[in-house]
Each structure stands twice: as structure tokens, then as C-alpha cells.
Scaffold this motif. Structure first.
Motif, PDB file in Angstrom:
ATOM      1  N   PHE A 607     -21.738  -4.660   5.948  1.00 45.09           N
ATOM      2  CA  PHE A 607     -22.378  -3.764   4.978  1.00 45.09           C
ATOM      3  C   PHE A 607     -21.573  -2.472   4.860  1.00 45.09           C
ATOM      4  CE2 PHE A 607     -25.419  -0.151   4.539  1.00 45.09           C
ATOM      5  CZ  PHE A 607     -25.798  -0.363   3.217  1.00 45.09           C
ATOM      6  N   ARG A 608     -21.233  -1.863   5.979  1.00 40.63           N
ATOM      7  CA  ARG A 608     -20.456  -0.628   5.958  1.00 40.63           C
ATOM      8  C   ARG A 608     -19.128  -0.827   5.241  1.00 40.63           C
ATOM      9  NH1 ARG A 608     -16.072   0.848   8.967  1.00 40.63           N
ATOM     10  NH2 ARG A 608     -15.657   3.097   9.104  1.00 40.63           N
ATOM     11  N   ARG A 609     -18.454  -1.908   5.561  1.00 41.53           N
ATOM     12  CA  ARG A 609     -17.142  -2.153   4.981  1.00 41.53           C
ATOM     13  C   ARG A 609     -17.215  -2.225   3.460  1.00 41.53           C
ATOM     14  NH1 ARG A 609     -13.611  -6.475   4.015  1.00 41.53           N
ATOM     15  NH2 ARG A 609     -15.211  -8.023   4.433  1.00 41.53           N
ATOM     16  N   ARG A 610     -18.222  -2.881   2.958  1.00 43.83           N
ATOM     17  CA  ARG A 610     -18.347  -3.044   1.510  1.00 43.83           C
ATOM     18  C   ARG A 610     -18.834  -1.768   0.827  1.00 43.83           C
ATOM     19  NH1 ARG A 610     -18.191  -7.773   3.767  1.00 43.83           N
ATOM     20  NH2 ARG A 610     -17.491  -9.592   2.597  1.00 43.83           N
ATOM     21  N   VAL A 611     -19.649  -1.005   1.515  1.00 47.32           N
ATOM     22  CA  VAL A 611     -20.081   0.273   0.940  1.00 47.32           C
ATOM     23  C   VAL A 611     -18.884   1.204   0.777  1.00 47.32           C
ATOM     24  CG1 VAL A 611     -21.419   2.375   1.365  1.00 47.32           C
ATOM     25  CG2 VAL A 611     -22.455   0.129   1.758  1.00 47.32           C
ATOM     26  N   ILE A 612     -18.051   1.292   1.805  1.00 45.11           N
ATOM     27  CA  ILE A 612     -16.879   2.168   1.724  1.00 45.11           C
ATOM     28  C   ILE A 612     -15.954   1.708   0.600  1.00 45.11           C
ATOM     29  CG2 ILE A 612     -14.775   2.879   2.938  1.00 45.11           C
ATOM     30  CD1 ILE A 612     -16.382   2.977   5.509  1.00 45.11           C
ATOM     31  N   ALA A 613     -15.722   0.393   0.513  1.00 43.61           N
ATOM     32  CA  ALA A 613     -14.846  -0.123  -0.544  1.00 43.61           C
ATOM     33  C   ALA A 613     -15.419   0.188  -1.928  1.00 43.61           C
ATOM     34  CB  ALA A 613     -14.652  -1.626  -0.373  1.00 43.61           C
ATOM     35  N   ALA A 614     -16.733   0.015  -2.094  1.00 42.75           N
ATOM     36  CA  ALA A 614     -17.350   0.253  -3.404  1.00 42.75           C
ATOM     37  C   ALA A 614     -17.356   1.734  -3.756  1.00 42.75           C
ATOM     38  CB  ALA A 614     -18.779  -0.290  -3.405  1.00 42.75           C
ATOM     39  N   ALA A 615     -17.596   2.585  -2.766  1.00 46.68           N
ATOM     40  CA  ALA A 615     -17.627   4.024  -3.045  1.00 46.68           C
ATOM     41  C   ALA A 615     -16.254   4.555  -3.438  1.00 46.68           C
ATOM     42  CB  ALA A 615     -18.159   4.774  -1.822  1.00 46.68           C
ATOM     43  N   LEU A 616     -15.211   3.987  -2.856  1.00 52.05           N
ATOM     44  CA  LEU A 616     -13.856   4.472  -3.123  1.00 52.05           C
ATOM     45  C   LEU A 616     -13.178   3.756  -4.285  1.00 52.05           C
ATOM     46  CD1 LEU A 616     -12.525   4.844   0.532  1.00 52.05           C
ATOM     47  CD2 LEU A 616     -13.436   6.633  -0.949  1.00 52.05           C
ATOM     48  N   ALA A 617     -13.729   2.629  -4.703  1.00 52.84           N
ATOM     49  CA  ALA A 617     -13.068   1.816  -5.734  1.00 52.84           C
ATOM     50  C   ALA A 617     -12.685   2.611  -6.985  1.00 52.84           C
ATOM     51  CB  ALA A 617     -13.952   0.627  -6.109  1.00 52.84           C
ATOM     52  N   PRO A 618     -13.547   3.461  -7.543  1.00 53.16           N
ATOM     53  CA  PRO A 618     -13.140   4.157  -8.772  1.00 53.16           C
ATOM     54  C   PRO A 618     -12.005   5.148  -8.555  1.00 53.16           C
ATOM     55  CG  PRO A 618     -15.247   4.998  -7.981  1.00 53.16           C
ATOM     56  CD  PRO A 618     -14.948   3.773  -7.176  1.00 53.16           C
ATOM     57  N   PHE A 619     -11.941   5.748  -7.385  1.00 52.61           N
ATOM     58  CA  PHE A 619     -10.846   6.688  -7.115  1.00 52.61           C
ATOM     59  C   PHE A 619      -9.534   5.932  -6.934  1.00 52.61           C
ATOM     60  CE2 PHE A 619     -14.729   8.447  -4.939  1.00 52.61           C
ATOM     61  CZ  PHE A 619     -15.093   9.271  -6.000  1.00 52.61           C
ATOM     62  N   GLU A 620      -9.609   4.808  -6.243  1.00 54.01           N
ATOM     63  CA  GLU A 620      -8.409   3.984  -6.081  1.00 54.01           C
ATOM     64  C   GLU A 620      -7.952   3.462  -7.439  1.00 54.01           C
ATOM     65  OE1 GLU A 620      -6.722   0.418  -3.193  1.00 54.01           O
ATOM     66  OE2 GLU A 620      -8.873   0.797  -3.303  1.00 54.01           O
ATOM     67  N   ALA A 621      -8.904   3.066  -8.265  1.00 51.29           N
ATOM     68  CA  ALA A 621      -8.552   2.555  -9.588  1.00 51.29           C
ATOM     69  C   ALA A 621      -7.879   3.625 -10.435  1.00 51.29           C
ATOM     70  CB  ALA A 621      -9.805   2.037 -10.295  1.00 51.29           C
ATOM     71  N   ALA A 622      -8.346   4.877 -10.294  1.00 51.19           N
ATOM     72  CA  ALA A 622      -7.757   5.963 -11.073  1.00 51.19           C
ATOM     73  C   ALA A 622      -6.288   6.144 -10.736  1.00 51.19           C
ATOM     74  CB  ALA A 622      -8.526   7.260 -10.818  1.00 51.19           C
ATOM     75  N   VAL A 623      -5.937   5.976  -9.473  1.00 56.10           N
ATOM     76  CA  VAL A 623      -4.542   6.143  -9.073  1.00 56.10           C
ATOM     77  C   VAL A 623      -3.737   4.901  -9.451  1.00 56.10           C
ATOM     78  CG1 VAL A 623      -2.996   6.753  -7.173  1.00 56.10           C
ATOM     79  CG2 VAL A 623      -5.362   7.563  -7.163  1.00 56.10           C
ATOM     80  N   LYS A 624      -4.326   3.723  -9.301  1.00 55.50           N
ATOM     81  CA  LYS A 624      -3.623   2.492  -9.646  1.00 55.50           C
ATOM     82  C   LYS A 624      -3.282   2.431 -11.135  1.00 55.50           C
ATOM     83  CE  LYS A 624      -4.989  -0.855  -6.082  1.00 55.50           C
ATOM     84  NZ  LYS A 624      -3.667  -1.447  -5.845  1.00 55.50           N
ATOM     85  N   SER A 625      -4.053   3.114 -11.934  1.00 55.92           N
ATOM     86  CA  SER A 625      -3.745   3.105 -13.359  1.00 55.92           C
ATOM     87  C   SER A 625      -2.405   3.784 -13.644  1.00 55.92           C
ATOM     88  CB  SER A 625      -4.866   3.799 -14.147  1.00 55.92           C
ATOM     89  OG  SER A 625      -4.920   5.190 -13.830  1.00 55.92           O
ATOM     90  N   ARG A 626      -1.970   4.654 -12.725  1.00 50.49           N
ATOM     91  CA  ARG A 626      -0.654   5.297 -12.860  1.00 50.49           C
ATOM     92  C   ARG A 626       0.403   4.668 -11.968  1.00 50.49           C
ATOM     93  NH1 ARG A 626      -0.337  11.669 -12.516  1.00 50.49           N
ATOM     94  NH2 ARG A 626       1.853  11.003 -12.587  1.00 50.49           N
ATOM     95  N   PHE A 627      -0.010   4.226 -10.775  1.00 51.28           N
ATOM     96  CA  PHE A 627       0.935   3.675  -9.801  1.00 51.28           C
ATOM     97  C   PHE A 627       0.383   2.328  -9.336  1.00 51.28           C
ATOM     98  CE2 PHE A 627       0.878   8.346  -9.375  1.00 51.28           C
ATOM     99  CZ  PHE A 627       2.181   8.636  -9.760  1.00 51.28           C
ATOM    100  N   ALA A 628       0.910   1.256  -9.897  1.00 54.69           N
ATOM    101  CA  ALA A 628       0.318  -0.063  -9.706  1.00 54.69           C
ATOM    102  C   ALA A 628       0.317  -0.509  -8.255  1.00 54.69           C
ATOM    103  CB  ALA A 628       1.052  -1.093 -10.567  1.00 54.69           C
ATOM    104  N   ASP A 629       1.315  -0.075  -7.460  1.00 51.86           N
ATOM    105  CA  ASP A 629       1.394  -0.523  -6.071  1.00 51.86           C
ATOM    106  C   ASP A 629       0.739   0.462  -5.102  1.00 51.86           C
ATOM    107  OD1 ASP A 629       3.252   1.456  -6.482  1.00 51.86           O
ATOM    108  OD2 ASP A 629       4.848   0.502  -5.314  1.00 51.86           O
ATOM    109  N   PHE A 630      -0.096   1.356  -5.615  1.00 50.87           N
ATOM    110  CA  PHE A 630      -0.786   2.319  -4.762  1.00 50.87           C
ATOM    111  C   PHE A 630      -1.766   1.615  -3.830  1.00 50.87           C
ATOM    112  CE2 PHE A 630      -4.707   4.842  -4.175  1.00 50.87           C
ATOM    113  CZ  PHE A 630      -4.191   5.887  -3.419  1.00 50.87           C
ATOM    114  N   GLU A 631      -1.810   2.108  -2.605  1.00 52.33           N
ATOM    115  CA  GLU A 631      -2.829   1.701  -1.641  1.00 52.33           C
ATOM    116  C   GLU A 631      -3.425   2.967  -1.039  1.00 52.33           C
ATOM    117  OE1 GLU A 631      -0.889  -0.643   1.286  1.00 52.33           O
ATOM    118  OE2 GLU A 631      -0.326  -2.249  -0.088  1.00 52.33           O
ATOM    119  N   LEU A 632      -4.723   2.948  -0.805  1.00 49.12           N
ATOM    120  CA  LEU A 632      -5.348   4.128  -0.213  1.00 49.12           C
ATOM    121  C   LEU A 632      -4.698   4.424   1.131  1.00 49.12           C
ATOM    122  CD1 LEU A 632      -9.093   3.549  -1.078  1.00 49.12           C
ATOM    123  CD2 LEU A 632      -7.787   5.599  -1.630  1.00 49.12           C
TER     124      LEU A 632
END
Length: 795
Positions: A607-632
Motif C-alpha cells: 500500500f505504501r509503495r503504491r501511494v508514494i508512486a501515485a503521489a509522485l507520478a504527476p511530478f515525474e510525468a512533468a519532467v519526463k515530458s521534457r527529458f524522456a529518460d528522467f528517473e526520480l
């Protein structure tokens, strides 16, 4: 029918003969354990082995002992040593074929074979002699095998002789292991994150601490504030995770990242006999055989021949040094510091001549090196490395500017054998003065002595003095006064001796505040939960024995998950969905441990793992839109910012796919329940079924399962996980575990996984592994000798 019977008979005879020949070859590659062998020693050396294979080497000088240690390592661990030197040098494909080329390309750019030559040439004459003696011993041990090591029979290859410089390569291999493979991906991704989001969001996401901090000096760092809606608002259509939110998952599907290693100590004021107690468990990838080699090394003290140096602990095959344990006066161990030892330097090429770049002294030519990658059974390839005064060009900044990697491992001073001097040190204060001069990756060094003193400092002879730039991001060093300006002197290293609380603890998290923190930097510290749990375990007692320290090492309580269990319970309490009913029932109670039978632990963890992934997903997506190989980038698993979001629940920082924060939490619970149910009934989803040991020999994957089983350790359920003292994954965990009272070695213990030997026919294959699995303390001192080999002077 007569012809068929005759063919069958001949076939069986040939099969038996082939099996007999294979067995003979395997037996022939076993180490010699008994008898007498002529060797290049000045006086006889006795090599005894107990039932676990612990080697006791007794010599009349450190010179002869170094040769004998090389001999023993060459007989029992040559293939492991070969893999380490080849991995560091980028030469694995020459042995195993094209499958190793990706690794060779990544490592060869660092040109560590050449750097090993340079480092060796810069050593003091007596240290060069030790390297040469060790190499002679390794080759003597290799040559004294009846048949070359069995791994080379399987690969159809011949082992190349050991060279003195190869010991430096083994040390460089440890830099790769402890410094993120030398890629410095974290700082590349920090730069991309900073370029793509507002400053307030950047600072919030990668805040350097949390309420879990437990440094040796200082307090928990203040939390970064939430970005306001004016600074960043996801409701304006920026950065939606999209889909089901898992294409931007922070964590891999099966296992959290597992930084590890614990060391801690208590002063003699807290023990019955007045001697300090030092505990250490260095967490690394686990293999067969184990990376360390158990040994007892005995020779006359060069400072006083009437006394004996008596070392008990572990050595690193490939090097002549005794790494960790006790010399009867002090005991010591390490954890990885996770300081910032790599920096990206922005390189300005000359527009008129791209073969030149700007330095503080003007334009300077790039150095070009052409490296040949040899490939067994395939075509060789060449690799061109462009190098600056700061390091090789290995990446590009967010605006395309070339980046050179400055890494402490590239410096000749990073490698030496000053660790040998620790063998004759008698006090914690002496050890703290020596540690900063020891050439190795920068580690947290904890030491205690027989008089009861304890201390902490950092090892490593290459601690740069940084000036004029932010070391967490790429910077231009072509301006005077920017960059690494010399090296920190040993007397300026951070140090703690005899702390008032009579206790010390480190666990890969931040250990200090300013100004020490500015000196060390942040290379991706672990969440402080594990360190805090160790600290609190130490503060809970006023008297200690080795067994008390073992209890802390084996502590699998999931204290950091308790708030997440409460959050899950509160989320599911009003929910009546049938698909969550079983998940709700099984997670309602809380055992609070990562035990093998715990179902609740696995459910809350997922549960924790998926909550963290879901909470951060939009921020990661915002960076990936500029840098496709970005990883948090690693940032203490983002526990602090995500927990702050869950407490405040700001609408402007919620992925628009979710109606509210409770919808995000319910979605995470559904995902966890659905995925776990694919493996069978949820009631059987115990942590032990997920956390099964996969401790394997490097070549077992090339063999059929029924043969691989003779090489690998059993697939056993293991307790423990991230963020608790008993860090444990399927192939990651405590590579050794000890608690030692210097001068009281008979009451101390040392456990080790994987066994002393990687040879399937050796009596020491897997020896002691079951004690490690069960947490049973194996005595530090060797047992009765069951084998004795003597090396005598060759006439």
C-alpha cells in the motif's frame, strides 16, 4: 537387438567415463588443505582450517603472511577475484563473451587499468612490496592447484596470472559498488528535475531530511514547505500521471531499493568487563561464495617482536589487507557514508577548435584515449574516451553542454595500503587518526578498544575541498576559485571520540550537521528510520553484551510502517467494496514485523509503495515530458514530502485523475490487493513467500536447475527488509554480521552467508550459512583445526 544392446553398453561406458573425468577435474580444482608445499617464504607458514573453513595463518613476518594470504586466496577464490578486477577494468567480455559488453563499456570509460598503474607507482616502497608479494602468493596458489579452477573449465578459458596492479582494481571495484557504479545518475536527474519544475517544488521533493533523522551530531532537519498554488498547480493541466499511474512508478515492482550497512558501538562504561563493544554488518549484494573471506592472521608485532599481532575477522580476496574485525586491542567496522564523492563539471568547448576546452588557465586540449574491448567468441570493438583535467566526458547537461565526471576514485591518492597500519594500533584514538589516511571509498568508521573507548570518523584519503559551486548540480569549473581545491587534511576530518551518551551508531543516513555536512555532502542518504531504530535500541539499555547487539542487528520491527498501517486502516474503515474486503480484514491487525509469516506487513508495505508512486507520478510525468529518460533521483524514498502531502492533502498538488486524496489512497489499496492476489489467496501472501533467498554463484544461471542447486544457497524465506536494522532482500543483506569486544574475542561472534568456498565439492561450501539465516551467533574465533597445510622455504 544384439547391436542395440552393444551400443547401449558402450554408451553407458562412455557416459560413466565422461562423468568420472568431470568428477576428477572438479576434485583436481579443490584447494590443498593438508601437507607441505615449497613456496617463496623466508620461514615456514602454518595454514590451519576449522570446520567452517576459517583459515588461520601463522607466520614469522608480515611479509610471509602476505604471500601466504595470497596463496590461500588464489587457491580458493581466484575466480571471484578475477571477476572483480575484470569488472573494474571493463574486461569481462574477454572472459565471458559479448553479454558483458554493456558493463565493459560503462566501466572502461574510467580507464581504471591505467589508473591502477599510476596508483601503484605512487605507493610507498613497502606498500608496493606488499602488493608484489601478495600477487606472487596468488599465482603460487593458482599454480599449485592440480587443475585450474572449475569455473574456467566451464568457460573453456585459462586464468590470467595475477598482477600487483590487480589488487588496486579490486579496490576500484569497491568504489563502483559503493559509489553508484560511477554513473552519478542522481545528480543528472536532480538537474533535470530542477530545470523542469519551480524552485519551491524542487526543494519540497528532494528535501534532505525527515522526522526519521537520527544523526550522531545535530537534530532532524526542518521540513521544506509545501509549494503554494501560485507556485505550482496540477489543476492547470500540468503533469498528470495518466493511465493507471504505474508507468511512472517510483519503485520497481518487486523490491524497494535496499541501501544497507549498520555499525554501532557502546563504551566500556556500559559493559561488564570495561571493554568496548563494536557491532558491524555491511550490507551488499550476496553471492556464492561470499565477498569476504574469514581469517585469523598471526605474526610478530613489527613494533615489538615479543608481542604477536592476532587478527580475527574478514579479508577481501584480491587484496593483502585485513579489512574488519579485531586485533585484540581494537575492533572496527564500516558503513557506506553516502556522501557526495562525484560531481558533474560543465565543459565549454572552444567554438573554433572543439578539441579544446576552457580551464581557469585558458584553453586546454582534450585527451583522447582509444580503448579496445576484447570479446570472447566475437569481434573486438573500440571505445574512444575524451578526458579533461577533471575527468572523462560522460554525459550532457539539460542544455546539451558536455559534462565531465569528477570522481574521487579517479585520484591516485584514493588507493593505498595504509589499512595495514591498523593491524598494530592499540587504541581508538590512534585508529581515528589513521582512518582518514586509509585509501578506500569514504566510509563511516566506528572503532572501540579494550580500554572501553569508542569513536567515529570517516575513512578515505580523498575528501575534496569544494569551493564556489553547488555540488548537487552540474557546475562550470573554468572560472578561478570553483571546483575541488585540494584535499581535506586528516586532522580536519569530522571525528567523535568518547561521546557523552557512550554510544555510536551509523546506518547510511546523515550522521552530522553543518559544518561537517557541507564537507561530506549528500550522495543519496538513506531514510533515517533504520538509524533511528538502532539509536533507540541502544538508548533503551544501560548494560550490554554481544547478544544484546545481535538483538539490535536482527531487529525486524517495521516501526516506520506503523503510521502507514494507521493510514490504511483509516482509509478502509468506511469502505465496503467486496474487492477490498479480504485486504481490509487481513490488514486490520498489525504485527509490526517483517517476519516470514507476516501477511499484514506485506499488505501495508505494498500500500505504501503504491501511494508514494501515485503521489509522485504527476511530478515525474512533468519532467519526463521534457527529458524522456528522467528517473526520480534518490531522496530518502520521498517519505517526507509524500507524508506531508497526505497530512495537508492540498488539491493543487493532487494528480487530477483522482477526485480527492482519499480516492488516491483507495486506488492504491485496490492496486495492491489486485496485484498480490495474482499470486494466490491473499491469506497466503506472507512476507516470507515474497522475500525468498536468491544467493547464487555467478555461473549457476548457465547451468540446468538440478546442477545449479549444488552451487547456490537454498531458496529460504528470510525475515527483514528496508528501513529496519535487519535489512534483507532476496540477494541483498548482511555480507557479514559481528559483535566484538576487543580483548574478549572468545565471547564475540561473526556470521557470514554463502560459505567460505564457492567450490561445490569443498567441505566449506555453504559452511556457516545456516547460522546466518537463523541468526545464530557463530563464534568469532576459529574452532579446532581439522586441516593443516605448511608452506616451507623453497630450496
Amino acid at each position: 537387438m544384439r547391436i542395440l544392446r552393444r551400443l547401449l553398453k558402450y554408451t553407458l561406458v562412455l557416459l560413466v567415463a565422461a562423468l568420472g573425468a568431470a568428477a576428477a577435474l572438479l576434485w583436481g580444482s579443490l584447494a590443498r588443505l593438508d601437507g607441505e608445499r615449497a613456496a617463496a617464504v623466508q620461514q615456514p607458514v602454518r595454514i590451519e582450517r576449522d570446520a567452517l573453513g576459517t583459515a588461520t595463518l601463522s607466520a614469522h613476518s608480515r611479509r610471509d603472511l602476505t604471500f601466504a594470504l595470497g596463496y590461500v586466496h588464489g587457491q580458493e577464490r581466484f575466480f571471484q577475484m578475477d571477476l572483480l578486477r575484470r569488472s573494474a577494468a571493463g574486461e569481462l567480455a574477454e572472459l565471458v563473451g559479448a553479454a558483458a559488453l554493456p558493463l565493459d563499456r560503462r566501466h572502461r570509460v574510467h580507464r581504471f587499468r591505467s589508473r591502477a598503474h599510476t596508483a601503484l607507482a605512487g605507493l610507498a616502497p613497502e606498500q608496493r612490496e606488499q602488493m608484489a608479494l601478495y600477487a606472487q602468493g596468488v599465482n603460487a596458489g593458482l599454480d599449485d592447484l592440480r587443475v585450474r579452477p572449475w569455473e574456467y573449465l566451464l568457460l573453456g578459458a585459462a586464468p590470467a596470472p595475477w598482477q600487483a596492479e590487480d589488487s588496486a582494481l579490486v579496490m576500484f571495484a569497491m568504489f563502483f559498488d559503493l559509489n553508484g557504479d560511477g554513473a552519478n545518475k542522481r545528480e543528472l536527474n536532480l538537474a533535470r528535475l530542477k530545470a523542469a519544475v519551480p524552485e519551491a517544488l524542487y526543494r519540497f521533493l528532494v528535501q534532505p531530511g525527515s522526522r526519521w533523522d537520527a544523526p550522531l551530531r545535530g537534530e532532524a532537519l526542518a521540513a521544506a514547505p509545501l509549494p503554494t498554488a501560485q507556485e505550482f498547480d496540477l489543476r492547470q493541466g500540468r503533469g498528470s500521471g495518466g493511465g493507471d499511474g504505474r508507468q511512472y512508478a517510483l519503485l520497481p515492482p518487486e523490491q524497494d531499493p535496499l541501501p544497507g550497512s549498520n555499525n554501532f558501538a557502546v563504551a566500556g562504561a556500559l559493559t561488564a568487563d570495561g571493554a568496548a563493544l563494536v557491532a558491524d554488518d555491511m550490507h551488499l549484494t550476496l553471492r556464492v561464495p561470499n565477498i569476504w573471506y574469514r581469517a585469523r592472521l598471526r605474526y610478530p608485532d613489527p613494533r615489538d617482536a615479543s608481542r604477536e599481532v592476532d587478527l580475527n575477522g574478514v579479508t577481501l580476496p584480491g587484496t593483502p589487507a585485513f579489512l574488519a574485525g579485531s586485533n585484540g586491542h581494537i575492533a572496527w567496522g564500516y558503513t557506506n557514508s553516502y556522501g557526495d564523492w562525484l560531481d558533474w563539471v560543465r565543459v565549454q568547448r572552444d567554438p573554433q577548435d572543439p578539441a579544446r576546452y576552457r580551464t581557469p588557465q585558458g584553453w586546454e586540449p582534450l585527451q583522447r584515449h582509444v580503448e579496445t574491448l576484447r570479446v570472447k567468441g566475437g569481434a573486438d570493438e573500440t571505445l574512444t574516451v575524451e578526458e579533461t583535467r577533471w575527468g572523462p566526458l560522460l554525459a550532457s547537461d539539460t542544455d546539451g553542454t558536455p559534462l565531465a565526471l569528477a570522481w574521487t576514485a579517479h585520484q591516485p591518492r584514493a588507493v593505498n595500503l595504509n589499512l595495514l597500519q591498523l593491524e598494530t594500533v592499540h587504541s581508538a584514538a590512534e585508529a581515528l587518526a589513521l582512518a582518514p589516511r586509509m585509501g578506500m571509498p569514504v566510509q563511516n568508521f566506528v572503532v572501540g578498544d579494550s580500554a572501553g573507548h569508542i569513536g567515529w570518523t570517516l575513512t578515505g584519503n580523498a575528501l575534496p575541498r569544494r569551493e564556489g559551486y553547488d555540488p548537487s548540480l552540474p557546475a562550470d569549473w573554468s572560472e578561478p576559485g570553483r571546483g575541488w581545491n585540494g584535499w581535506t587534511e586528516a586532522e580536519d576530518f569530522p571525528q567523535i571520540l568518547d561521546p557523552p551518551q557512550a554510544r555510536l551508531w551509523t546506518a547510511n543516513a546523515r550522521v552530522a550537521d553543518a559544518p561537517w555536512l557541507a564537507l561530506v555532502g549528500d550522495g543519496g542518504y538513506d531514510l533515517g528510520a533504520r538509524q533511528q531504530q538502532i539509536r533507540d535500541g541502544l538508548l533503551a539499555h544501560e548494560r550490554f553484551t554481544p547478544a544484546d547487539l545481535l538483538a539490535i542487528q536482527l531487529d525486524d520491527r517495521a516501526l516506520f510502517l506503523a503510521p502507514w498501517h494507521e493510514l490504511l486502516s483509516a482509509t478502509l474503515a468506511p469502505n465496503s467494496e467486496p474487492e477490498l474486503a479480504e485486504f481490509k480484514r487481513l490488514s486490520a491487525s498489525w504485527s509490526g514485523r517483517a517476519s516470514v509469516e507476516a501477511v499484514d506487513y506485506l499488505l501495508v508495505r505494498e500500500f505504501r509503495r503504491r501511494v508514494i508512486a501515485a503521489a509522485l507520478a504527476p511530478f515525474e510525468a512533468a519532467v519526463k515530458s521534457r527529458f524522456a529518460d528522467f528517473e526520480l533521483p534518490s531522496a530518502q524514498t520521498y517519505e517526507a514530502p509524500v507524508w506531508a502531502l497526505l497530512q495537508a492533502r492540498p488539491p493543487h498538488l493532487l494528480d487530477p485523475r483522482h477526485g480527492d486524496w482519499n480516492a488516491l489512497l483507495l486506488s492504491a489499496a485496490r492496486d495492491a490487493a489486485k496485484d498480490l492476489a495474482t499470486a494466490g489467496p491473499l491469506a497466503q501472501a506472507s512476507w516470507g513467500r515474497r522475500n525468498q533467498a536468491r544467493i547464487r554463484h555467478p555461473l549457476s544461471r548457465a547451468l540446468p536447475d538440478f546442477l545449479a542447486g549444488y552451487l547456490d544457497m537454498p531458496a529460504q524465506a528470510l525475515p527483514g527488509d528496508s528501513f529496519m536494522p535487519r535489512v534483507q532482500g532476496p540477494d541483498f543483506g548482511a555480507s557479514e554480521r559481528f559483535a566484538i569486544a576487543p580483548g574478549r574475542e572468545a565471547a564475540s561472534f561473526l556470521m557470514m552467508p554463502g560459505g567460505q568456498s564457492g567450490h561445490p565439492l569443498s567441505p566449506f561450501h555453504g559452511a556457516g550459512h545456516e547460522d546466518w539465516v537463523r541468526g545464530r551467533p557463530t563464534p568469532l574465533l576459529p574452532g579446532a583445526a581439522v586441516h593443516e597445510l605448511r608452506l616451507v622455504k623453497r630450496e
